[in-house]
Write a protein that holds these residues in place. Sequence first.
Motif, mmCIF file in Angstrom:
data_model
loop_
_atom_site.group_PDB
_atom_site.id
_atom_site.type_symbol
_atom_site.label_atom_id
_atom_site.label_comp_id
_atom_site.label_asym_id
_atom_site.label_seq_id
_atom_site.Cartn_x
_atom_site.Cartn_y
_atom_site.Cartn_z
ATOM 1 N N TYR A 187 0.856 -1.168 0.000
ATOM 2 C CA TYR A 187 0.000 0.000 0.000
ATOM 3 C C TYR A 187 0.902 1.230 0.000
ATOM 4 O O TYR A 187 2.095 1.139 0.289
ATOM 5 N N ARG A 188 0.321 2.361 -0.286
ATOM 6 C CA ARG A 188 1.091 3.600 -0.202
ATOM 7 C C ARG A 188 0.211 4.729 0.304
ATOM 8 O O ARG A 188 -1.005 4.707 0.158
ATOM 9 N N GLN A 189 0.882 5.714 0.883
ATOM 10 C CA GLN A 189 0.173 6.879 1.387
ATOM 11 C C GLN A 189 0.986 8.122 1.074
ATOM 12 O O GLN A 189 2.118 8.263 1.553
ATOM 13 N N GLN A 226 -5.306 9.410 1.609
ATOM 14 C CA GLN A 226 -5.537 8.163 2.314
ATOM 15 C C GLN A 226 -4.607 7.073 1.792
ATOM 16 O O GLN A 226 -4.144 7.126 0.650
ATOM 17 N N ARG A 227 -4.364 6.104 2.637
ATOM 18 C CA ARG A 227 -3.571 4.958 2.213
ATOM 19 C C ARG A 227 -4.352 4.192 1.144
ATOM 20 O O ARG A 227 -5.551 3.975 1.270
ATOM 21 N N GLU A 228 -3.643 3.775 0.106
ATOM 22 C CA GLU A 228 -4.301 3.078 -0.989
ATOM 23 C C GLU A 228 -3.550 1.809 -1.359
ATOM 24 O O GLU A 228 -2.320 1.730 -1.204
ATOM 25 N N TYR A 280 5.558 3.741 1.242
ATOM 26 C CA TYR A 280 5.054 2.442 0.814
ATOM 27 C C TYR A 280 5.110 1.472 1.994
ATOM 28 O O TYR A 280 6.145 1.332 2.648
ATOM 29 N N TYR A 281 3.988 0.807 2.215
ATOM 30 C CA TYR A 281 3.849 -0.103 3.348
ATOM 31 C C TYR A 281 3.621 -1.537 2.866
ATOM 32 O O TYR A 281 2.839 -1.778 1.943
ATOM 33 N N TRP A 307 1.503 -5.081 9.482
ATOM 34 C CA TRP A 307 1.970 -3.947 8.681
ATOM 35 C C TRP A 307 3.421 -3.625 8.999
ATOM 36 O O TRP A 307 3.846 -3.704 10.148
ATOM 37 N N GLY A 340 6.937 1.148 6.838
ATOM 38 C CA GLY A 340 6.949 1.929 5.611
ATOM 39 C C GLY A 340 8.339 2.335 5.155
ATOM 40 O O GLY A 340 9.272 2.427 5.949
#
Length: 117
Positions: free
Chosen positions: A37-39, A44-46, A93-94, A107, A110
């Motif tokens: 995911y990325r923020q 918002q995180r996507e 990026y997570y 999680w 990042g």
Amino acid sequence: QVQLVESGGGLVQPGGSLRLSCAASRIIENINYMGWYRQAPGKQRELVARVFSGGGTNYADSVKGRFTISRNSAKNTIHLQMLSLKPEDTAVYYCNVVPFALGNGYWGRGTQVTVSS
């Protein structure tokens, strides 16, 4: 407790490439999917991409054809190869690993990706 550690982020020029990696502190069983995911600031995180236990993948429309997710199930590691990077790819990026019985899963903390000239 499982820890996920991302690596590979950094500063890259538009059109460049990076490869992100995520490693788990121990073997995780019964994984449903592993993903990235990325923020970006103020957003918002996507979801960027994820790979399911059966091998299927899905990608955000914005990265299709440029990013590729891969996994090493035996080592519980995943990678994200990012090509043709754009400034709008700039984000933290997570890594996310979701077992079947654990809701949102685990999680990482990042890794920063900055695309700028």
